[in-house]
Write a protein that holds these residues in place. Structure first.
Motif, PDB file in Angstrom:
ATOM      1  N   LYS A  60      40.635  61.401 -14.086  1.00 18.44           N
ATOM      2  CA  LYS A  60      40.045  62.658 -14.555  1.00 18.44           C
ATOM      3  C   LYS A  60      39.734  62.665 -16.049  1.00 18.44           C
ATOM      4  O   LYS A  60      39.009  63.541 -16.523  1.00 18.44           O
ATOM      5  N   ASP A  61      40.304  61.715 -16.781  1.00 16.37           N
ATOM      6  CA  ASP A  61      40.054  61.751 -18.229  1.00 16.37           C
ATOM      7  C   ASP A  61      38.879  60.862 -18.655  1.00 16.37           C
ATOM      8  O   ASP A  61      38.739  60.522 -19.821  1.00 16.37           O
ATOM      9  N   ILE A  62      38.004  60.538 -17.714  1.00 18.43           N
ATOM     10  CA  ILE A  62      36.762  59.847 -18.088  1.00 18.43           C
ATOM     11  C   ILE A  62      35.757  60.882 -18.589  1.00 18.43           C
ATOM     12  O   ILE A  62      35.602  61.942 -17.981  1.00 18.43           O
ATOM     13  N   ASP A  63      35.109  60.569 -19.705  1.00 20.30           N
ATOM     14  CA  ASP A  63      33.998  61.396 -20.175  1.00 20.30           C
ATOM     15  C   ASP A  63      32.720  60.876 -19.526  1.00 20.30           C
ATOM     16  O   ASP A  63      32.269  59.768 -19.830  1.00 20.30           O
ATOM     17  N   TRP A  64      32.157  61.691 -18.645  1.00 17.48           N
ATOM     18  CA  TRP A  64      30.941  61.272 -17.925  1.00 17.48           C
ATOM     19  C   TRP A  64      29.699  61.743 -18.653  1.00 17.48           C
ATOM     20  O   TRP A  64      29.521  62.939 -18.893  1.00 17.48           O
ATOM     21  N   HIS A  65      28.832  60.797 -18.979  1.00 20.51           N
ATOM     22  CA  HIS A  65      27.552  61.122 -19.608  1.00 20.51           C
ATOM     23  C   HIS A  65      26.441  60.946 -18.582  1.00 20.51           C
ATOM     24  O   HIS A  65      26.423  59.944 -17.862  1.00 20.51           O
ATOM     25  N   LYS A  83      30.067  65.660 -19.639  1.00 19.79           N
ATOM     26  CA  LYS A  83      30.466  65.726 -21.051  1.00 19.79           C
ATOM     27  C   LYS A  83      29.252  65.770 -21.973  1.00 19.79           C
ATOM     28  O   LYS A  83      29.245  66.427 -22.993  1.00 19.79           O
ATOM     29  N   LEU A  84      28.209  65.031 -21.590  1.00 18.92           N
ATOM     30  CA  LEU A  84      26.994  64.998 -22.420  1.00 18.92           C
ATOM     31  C   LEU A  84      25.801  64.646 -21.539  1.00 18.92           C
ATOM     32  O   LEU A  84      25.857  63.691 -20.761  1.00 18.92           O
ATOM     33  N   ILE A  85      24.724  65.438 -21.687  1.00 18.31           N
ATOM     34  CA  ILE A  85      23.473  65.139 -20.986  1.00 18.31           C
ATOM     35  C   ILE A  85      22.503  64.536 -22.013  1.00 18.31           C
ATOM     36  O   ILE A  85      22.123  65.209 -22.973  1.00 18.31           O
ATOM     37  N   HIS A  86      22.139  63.266 -21.814  1.00 20.83           N
ATOM     38  CA  HIS A  86      21.338  62.570 -22.830  1.00 20.83           C
ATOM     39  C   HIS A  86      19.853  62.916 -22.804  1.00 20.83           C
ATOM     40  O   HIS A  86      19.201  62.870 -23.830  1.00 20.83           O
ATOM     41  N   THR A 107      30.506  75.188 -22.530  1.00 22.12           N
ATOM     42  CA  THR A 107      29.386  74.895 -23.414  1.00 22.12           C
ATOM     43  C   THR A 107      29.025  73.440 -23.163  1.00 22.12           C
ATOM     44  O   THR A 107      29.853  72.555 -23.341  1.00 22.12           O
ATOM     45  N   ILE A 108      27.821  73.208 -22.687  1.00 21.89           N
ATOM     46  CA  ILE A 108      27.432  71.847 -22.296  1.00 21.89           C
ATOM     47  C   ILE A 108      26.668  71.167 -23.436  1.00 21.89           C
ATOM     48  O   ILE A 108      25.673  71.706 -23.938  1.00 21.89           O
ATOM     49  N   ASP A 109      27.156  70.006 -23.845  1.00 21.06           N
ATOM     50  CA  ASP A 109      26.508  69.257 -24.921  1.00 21.06           C
ATOM     51  C   ASP A 109      25.300  68.485 -24.401  1.00 21.06           C
ATOM     52  O   ASP A 109      25.356  67.895 -23.317  1.00 21.06           O
ATOM     53  N   CYS A 110      24.229  68.512 -25.197  1.00 22.31           N
ATOM     54  CA  CYS A 110      22.968  67.883 -24.801  1.00 22.31           C
ATOM     55  C   CYS A 110      22.375  67.098 -25.967  1.00 22.31           C
ATOM     56  O   CYS A 110      22.595  67.447 -27.128  1.00 22.31           O
ATOM     57  N   LEU A 111      21.598  66.094 -25.631  1.00 23.42           N
ATOM     58  CA  LEU A 111      20.775  65.393 -26.613  1.00 23.42           C
ATOM     59  C   LEU A 111      19.316  65.653 -26.273  1.00 23.42           C
ATOM     60  O   LEU A 111      18.951  65.647 -25.096  1.00 23.42           O
ATOM     61  N   LEU A 112      18.489  65.854 -27.288  1.00 24.81           N
ATOM     62  CA  LEU A 112      17.057  65.968 -27.049  1.00 24.81           C
ATOM     63  C   LEU A 112      16.479  64.565 -26.947  1.00 24.81           C
ATOM     64  O   LEU A 112      16.671  63.739 -27.849  1.00 24.81           O
ATOM     65  N   GLN A 113      15.808  64.302 -25.842  1.00 23.72           N
ATOM     66  CA  GLN A 113      15.214  62.974 -25.675  1.00 23.72           C
ATOM     67  C   GLN A 113      13.811  62.942 -26.259  1.00 23.72           C
ATOM     68  O   GLN A 113      12.978  63.798 -25.968  1.00 23.72           O
TER      69      GLN A 113
END
Ligand SMILES: *Cc1c(COP(=O)(O)O)cnc(C)c1O
Length: 222
Positions: A60-65, A83-86, A107-113
């Protein structure tokens, strides 16, 4: 054992401040578990269905991107844990991510592609589109997501000069956005660029996050 060794060898060659996303797409649970046992905690997948299935079966402690192209109608499946949407490249998608973030009280973290490659097949924004999104009234109301940086893929080529120039373009975009929109936002700090074939150039150009599959897990057969 091979994955463990690949991973440790690989980590010894990259600077400590560069985060490694181990891209486990198409790979079986045992392979991912082996990377986990060697200490790796950030894994990347590019298909929602595969990601959801793997999450169930691994620690459960894997950060899934999520590193693939995100379809709006599938955000709901990963919103509870991702954890993060690239690969975020539209206001429509941001709207859905925010909605699902709210539903899950996250709060979902995102990167702008960004589209930096010459190839036309790759997804991503240009600066004008990004600016329009970030200036929009709609975007200002999205309290259940955070933009934490940018992501891009260089052209698949042997031409190092071209790859370097594309990564450098992404860094320029990052710096411009940072000063125009995120000056006071400490969390806006990630530049996700670099894969097995071009990560060294990416790091030299300022990558903070590399996405590595083949060099850790071996070739994919698809
Ligand atoms: C598959 C993939 C990677 C990793 O590719 P490798 O060449 O195997 O390191 C990185 N980023 C994205 C978006 C991918 O789809």
């Amino acid at each position: 054992m091979e994955i463990r060794q690949n991973l440790l060898n690989f980590l010894s060659t990259i600077p400590d401040n560069v985060k490694l996303v181990a891209v486990s797409k198409t790979k079986p649970i045992e392979d991912i578990q082996e990377a986990y046992d060697a200490g790796q905690r950030i894994m990347g997948e590019n298909k929602v269905q595969d990601l959801v299935a793997k999450v169930e079966l691994l620690p459960k402690d894997i950060d899934w991107h999520f590193i693939g192209h995100m379809q709006t109608n599938k955000v709901k499946f990963i919103a509870p844990f991702v954890k993060l949407i690239h690969g975020v490249d539209s206001l429509k998608l941001l709207k859905e991510i925010n909605k699902q973030g709210a539903k899950n009280q996250r709060t979902i973290d995102c990167l702008l592609q960004f589209h930096i490659a010459q190839e036309s097949s790759k997804f991503g924004l240009n600066m004008e589109e990004a600016t329009t999104i970030l200036n929009s009234d709609e975007f200002q109301g999205y309290n259940n997501l955070r933009i934490v940086g940018v992501m891009g893929m260089a052209t698949y080529t042997d031409n190092e000069i071209q790859i370097r120039s594309e990564f450098s373009t992404l860094v320029n975009y990052f710096n411009t956005l940072k000063s125009s929109f995120f000056d006071t936002k400490e969390e806006f700090k990630e530049i996700s660029m670099g894969m097995s074939g071009d990560y060294q150039i990416a790091i030299e150009e300022g990558s903070t996050m590399i996405r590595i599959g083949t060099k850790i897990f071996g070739n994919r057969n698809y």
